[in-house]
Design a protein around this motif. Structure first.
Motif, short mmCIF file in Angstrom:
data_model
loop_
_atom_site.label_atom_id
_atom_site.label_comp_id
_atom_site.label_asym_id
_atom_site.label_seq_id
_atom_site.Cartn_x
_atom_site.Cartn_y
_atom_site.Cartn_z
N GLU A 29 0.84 -1.20 0.00
CA GLU A 29 0.00 0.00 0.00
C GLU A 29 0.87 1.25 0.00
O GLU A 29 1.99 1.23 0.49
CB GLU A 29 -0.91 0.04 1.23
CG GLU A 29 -1.87 -1.12 1.35
CD GLU A 29 -1.55 -2.01 2.52
OE1 GLU A 29 -2.46 -2.64 3.08
OE2 GLU A 29 -0.36 -2.08 2.87
N SER A 30 0.30 2.32 -0.52
CA SER A 30 0.96 3.61 -0.48
C SER A 30 -0.11 4.71 -0.55
O SER A 30 -1.27 4.43 -0.88
CB SER A 30 1.95 3.77 -1.64
OG SER A 30 1.28 3.66 -2.88
N THR A 87 -1.37 1.24 5.75
CA THR A 87 -0.89 2.61 5.60
C THR A 87 -1.74 3.52 6.48
O THR A 87 -2.97 3.40 6.50
CB THR A 87 -0.92 3.04 4.12
OG1 THR A 87 -0.33 4.34 3.99
CG2 THR A 87 -2.33 3.08 3.55
#
Length: 123
Positions: A6-7, A117
């Motif tokens: 994830e980002s 995240t």
């Protein structure tokens, strides 16, 4: 074995927008986003079928969040608009690599998870 990364998390003011991404290392069927706020259980946010033709949103985010996916990039996105302080949580991406015919919404049916995240919404 599928890895999910994830980002896009971060700090955003209430009413603002944020876009999360989740890149998968392999083929997936349903993809979902879940979140966990401090002191609370992990909760379902939204899911999308492999084709993208079916989606299901939690009532708390309906009309504000939009999920989409790009299968050529093995990536799913979560566009978060009109965010609220109660959206503050760690957001987790999840992948179902076994159930091809259903839109998976229950956490127990997802077999791969990202590391999470952090999304923080300030008031």
């Amino acid at each position: 074995q599928v890895q999910l990364v994830e980002s896009g998390g971060g700090l955003v003011q209430a009413g603002g927008s944020l876009r999360l991404s989740c890149a998968a290392s392999g083929r997936t069927f349903s993809m979902g986003w879940f979140r966990q706020a401090p002191g609370k259980e992990r909760e379902f946010v939204v899911a999308i079928s492999r084709s993208g033709g079916r989606t299901y949103y939690a009532d708390s985010v309906k009309g504000r969040f939009t999920i989409s996916r790009d299968n050529a990039k093995n990536t799913v996105y979560l566009q978060m608009n009109s965010v609220k302080p109660e959206d503050t949580a760690v957001y987790y991406c999840a992948a179902d690599t076994k159930n091809s015919m259903v839109l998976t919404t229950h956490s127990l049916l997802y077999d791969y998870w990202g590391q999470g995240t952090q999304v923080t919404v300030s008031s």
